[in-house]
Motif scaffolding. Structure first.
Motif, PDB file in Angstrom:
ATOM      1  N   ALA A  88      83.198  50.013  19.736  1.00 53.34           N
ATOM      2  CA  ALA A  88      84.252  51.007  19.491  1.00 53.34           C
ATOM      3  C   ALA A  88      83.738  52.433  19.658  1.00 53.34           C
ATOM      4  O   ALA A  88      84.400  53.267  20.289  1.00 53.34           O
ATOM      5  N   TRP A  89      82.543  52.731  19.098  1.00 50.78           N
ATOM      6  CA  TRP A  89      82.058  54.101  19.251  1.00 50.78           C
ATOM      7  C   TRP A  89      81.572  54.370  20.678  1.00 50.78           C
ATOM      8  O   TRP A  89      81.670  55.505  21.165  1.00 50.78           O
ATOM      9  N   ILE A  90      81.077  53.343  21.333  1.00 53.68           N
ATOM     10  CA  ILE A  90      80.652  53.530  22.726  1.00 53.68           C
ATOM     11  C   ILE A  90      81.846  53.938  23.590  1.00 53.68           C
ATOM     12  O   ILE A  90      81.729  54.792  24.481  1.00 53.68           O
ATOM     13  N   ARG A  91      83.020  53.374  23.297  1.00 54.12           N
ATOM     14  CA  ARG A  91      84.220  53.748  24.055  1.00 54.12           C
ATOM     15  C   ARG A  91      84.604  55.209  23.832  1.00 54.12           C
ATOM     16  O   ARG A  91      85.358  55.783  24.623  1.00 54.12           O
ATOM     17  N   LYS A  92      84.090  55.832  22.780  1.00 49.93           N
ATOM     18  CA  LYS A  92      84.400  57.235  22.488  1.00 49.93           C
ATOM     19  C   LYS A  92      83.439  58.216  23.161  1.00 49.93           C
ATOM     20  O   LYS A  92      83.624  59.430  23.059  1.00 49.93           O
ATOM     21  N   LEU A  93      82.402  57.702  23.815  1.00 51.30           N
ATOM     22  CA  LEU A  93      81.442  58.586  24.472  1.00 51.30           C
ATOM     23  C   LEU A  93      82.140  59.431  25.544  1.00 51.30           C
ATOM     24  O   LEU A  93      83.039  58.962  26.241  1.00 51.30           O
ATOM     25  N   LYS A  94      81.658  60.666  25.664  1.00 49.73           N
ATOM     26  CA  LYS A  94      82.170  61.554  26.713  1.00 49.73           C
ATOM     27  C   LYS A  94      81.296  61.505  27.964  1.00 49.73           C
ATOM     28  O   LYS A  94      81.505  62.275  28.906  1.00 49.73           O
ATOM     29  N   TRP A  95      80.329  60.640  27.972  1.00 52.13           N
ATOM     30  CA  TRP A  95      79.416  60.451  29.106  1.00 52.13           C
ATOM     31  C   TRP A  95      80.228  60.196  30.384  1.00 52.13           C
ATOM     32  O   TRP A  95      81.061  59.279  30.421  1.00 52.13           O
ATOM     33  N   PRO A  96      80.014  60.982  31.422  1.00 55.90           N
ATOM     34  CA  PRO A  96      80.825  60.844  32.637  1.00 55.90           C
ATOM     35  C   PRO A  96      80.752  59.467  33.301  1.00 55.90           C
ATOM     36  O   PRO A  96      81.677  59.074  34.011  1.00 55.90           O
ATOM     37  N   ASN A  97      79.651  58.739  33.048  1.00 54.11           N
ATOM     38  CA  ASN A  97      79.476  57.443  33.702  1.00 54.11           C
ATOM     39  C   ASN A  97      79.945  56.265  32.848  1.00 54.11           C
ATOM     40  O   ASN A  97      79.652  55.112  33.166  1.00 54.11           O
ATOM     41  N   LEU A  98      80.683  56.556  31.767  1.00 58.51           N
ATOM     42  CA  LEU A  98      81.106  55.483  30.862  1.00 58.51           C
ATOM     43  C   LEU A  98      81.973  54.442  31.581  1.00 58.51           C
ATOM     44  O   LEU A  98      81.811  53.237  31.365  1.00 58.51           O
ATOM     45  N   ASP A  99      82.863  54.895  32.439  1.00 58.06           N
ATOM     46  CA  ASP A  99      83.734  53.948  33.159  1.00 58.06           C
ATOM     47  C   ASP A  99      82.921  52.996  34.020  1.00 58.06           C
ATOM     48  O   ASP A  99      83.172  51.789  34.052  1.00 58.06           O
ATOM     49  N   GLN A 100      81.914  53.551  34.717  1.00 57.02           N
ATOM     50  CA  GLN A 100      81.078  52.697  35.570  1.00 57.02           C
ATOM     51  C   GLN A 100      80.285  51.703  34.731  1.00 57.02           C
ATOM     52  O   GLN A 100      80.129  50.547  35.112  1.00 57.02           O
ATOM     53  N   PHE A 101      79.807  52.160  33.570  1.00 59.37           N
ATOM     54  CA  PHE A 101      79.098  51.255  32.672  1.00 59.37           C
ATOM     55  C   PHE A 101      80.029  50.135  32.224  1.00 59.37           C
ATOM     56  O   PHE A 101      79.673  48.950  32.267  1.00 59.37           O
ATOM     57  N   SER A 102      81.222  50.504  31.805  1.00 64.14           N
ATOM     58  CA  SER A 102      82.179  49.530  31.274  1.00 64.14           C
ATOM     59  C   SER A 102      82.578  48.490  32.315  1.00 64.14           C
ATOM     60  O   SER A 102      82.849  47.335  31.978  1.00 64.14           O
ATOM     61  N   GLN A 103      82.623  48.906  33.571  1.00 61.23           N
ATOM     62  CA  GLN A 103      83.037  47.996  34.643  1.00 61.23           C
ATOM     63  C   GLN A 103      81.948  46.999  35.050  1.00 61.23           C
ATOM     64  O   GLN A 103      82.235  46.017  35.742  1.00 61.23           O
ATOM     65  N   GLN A 104      80.714  47.262  34.607  1.00 58.97           N
ATOM     66  CA  GLN A 104      79.636  46.326  34.920  1.00 58.97           C
ATOM     67  C   GLN A 104      79.908  44.983  34.234  1.00 58.97           C
ATOM     68  O   GLN A 104      80.397  44.945  33.104  1.00 58.97           O
ATOM     69  N   ARG A 105      79.593  43.896  34.898  1.00 60.87           N
ATOM     70  CA  ARG A 105      79.686  42.584  34.253  1.00 60.87           C
ATOM     71  C   ARG A 105      78.365  42.320  33.535  1.00 60.87           C
ATOM     72  O   ARG A 105      77.299  42.560  34.084  1.00 60.87           O
TER      73      ARG A 105
END
Length: 438
Positions: free
Chosen positions: A359-376
């Protein structure tokens, strides 16, 4: 003052690690105890392996005691060799922090740390002295690993250390930090307790409603910046959970907590309960006897007035106002500074459950969060021969996450005899984080 004594060097046999220890005065009348083990590898010198600083949680739990003898050091509390000691992969520096923890102590009760800022500044003094005196480690890859509240401290220390290295005020080869079951966002942990316990059949509808109600009280207090109140309500929330789950263990949901006798002290009962559950729990009789008996005699430098763990409750209570403050923004700053950040979490942990971490990781403002999240994520096994999934792993650029299966809050520890020790997987993770293994 930096203290290195000849009796602090022990080298009994080639199989056993060299060790040194001492005190650093981080402020006037505030003394921090440290214990260093050199890596113990059959073919590699310690200079070919990284150095890991281990930070325990609490605040007030002892890395030199609990982390060392219960989790990752060379010997367990029966003084038998540990098969999964991290010394196979790195040198380990245990530090009893904040001051007052373990064998660390203050001469004046006004000197206990009351916030993360003081914890960080004390550690900067310590690390500056350590690397100045132990020049052999200045070029060795250096990582900060942590557990629980130690993860909150690790985030702040890592950012300050990165800046100190950039400025040249501390000479070391800082490579990143690993946040284990870490108290980065207390509110996200609290809000996930009810859903997690409900999904594992440890709460019914009524219990879920009660836990959700007290979680909302905590959220309201935090939203009003009433952090001391939030800490008290956190203690209340744990009581509600225990009543509804027949005393589930917050460190491993596969077991239960043995209830403590209620305190008769006319103080904040919730705060006392929190201390007993999360700090005193790590000062069990057997470890306490070891540290204040044989270990104290071995070390030879502990002042007569200092008892291991004697000031731990003071450490915990002085940090109560700071306890529920989130540090997600510090993780964002670390990622923006291109510092390597790893999050690892035990599947069976409740106090810092994996749902709350995500939950807190989803709140990061890190620009690469989407790319991280999309990784399997990828399944990990302790060895090529093993068919049992030991963990899942996902990484993108300088951020990584390990989901450690069948592990509780202490990933490398058998808690209360529950056979959920994931020491081999934890050791594999250490090698992956420190770039010794992919």
């Amino acid at each position: 003052m930096f203290l290195f004594l000849p009796q602090g060097v022990v080298l009994r046999q080639s199989q056993e690690p060299k060790e040194v220890w001492g005190y650093v005065q981080v402020r006037s009348k505030a003394h921090m105890f440290w214990w260093l083990y050199y890596a113990n590898h059959p073919t590699k010198d310690f200079t070919e392996l990284p150095l890991i600083l281990w930070l325990q949680g609490g605040p007030g739990a002892s890395g030199c005691g609990f982390g060392n003898f219960e989790e990752i050091g060379p010997l367990d509390k029966e003084m038998k060799p540990r098969n999964t000691t991290w010394l196979q992969a790195a040198s380990i520096l245990f530090v009893d922090n904040p001051v007052g923890t373990g064998f660390s102590y203050v001469d004046d009760c006004s000197l206990f740390a009351k916030n993360l800022t003081t914890v960080v500044s004390d550690m900067m003094v310590f690390l500056g002295e350590f690397f100045r005196c132990r020049t052999e480690f200045q070029t060795v890859p250096f990582y900060i690993f942590s557990e629980s509240y130690g993860g909150k401290m690790a985030a702040g220390i890592a950012l300050e250390l990165h800046e100190a290295v950039q400025k040249g005020t501390i000479k070391c080869n800082f490579m990143g930090t690993a946040l284990g079951d870490s108290w980065i966002s207390p509110l996200d942990s609290v809000l996930s307790w009810g859903p997690y316990l409900y999904s594992t059949s440890l709460l019914d509808d009524n219990g879920l409603a009660e836990v959700t109600a007290v979680a909302k009280e905590i959220m309201d207090a935090i939203n009003k910046n009433q952090y001391g109140l939030a800490t008290e309500l956190w203690g209340k929330a744990e009581g509600v959970i225990e009543e509804n789950t027949d005393n589930v263990n917050f460190y491993n949901i596969m077991t239960k907590e043995v209830p403590e006798m209620k305190s008769n002290e006319q103080e904040n009962l919730h705060l006392i309960g929190l201390y007993q559950r999360h700090v005193k729990n790590m000062h069990k009789d057997s470890l306490n006897e070891l540290m204040n008996g044989p270990i104290r005699k071995k070390l030879k430098i502990i002042p007569d007035c200092v008892k291991w763990g004697g000031q731990s409750r003071d450490v915990f209570e002085n940090m109560a106002e700071d306890f529920m403050k989130p540090v997600i923004y510090i993780v964002d700053q670390l990622l923006a500074a291109n510092v390597n950040v790893t999050v690892y979490n035990g599947q069976l942990d409740l106090i810092v459950d994996t749902m709350g971490q995500e939950a807190w990781i989803r709140k990061l403002k890190w620009p690469n969060l989407d790319q991280f999240s999309q990784q399997r994520w990828k399944a990990l096994y302790v060895s090529p021969e093993s068919t049992e999934t030991a963990a899942f792993h996902k990484a993108y650029e300088n951020f990584a996450f390990f989901w450690i299966l069948k592990a509780g809050h202490m990933v490398n520890n058998i808690l209360l005899g529950v056979p959920s020790d994931q020491g081999e997987m934890a050791l594999k993770m250490v090698r992956m984080v420190t770039q010794q293994q992919h």
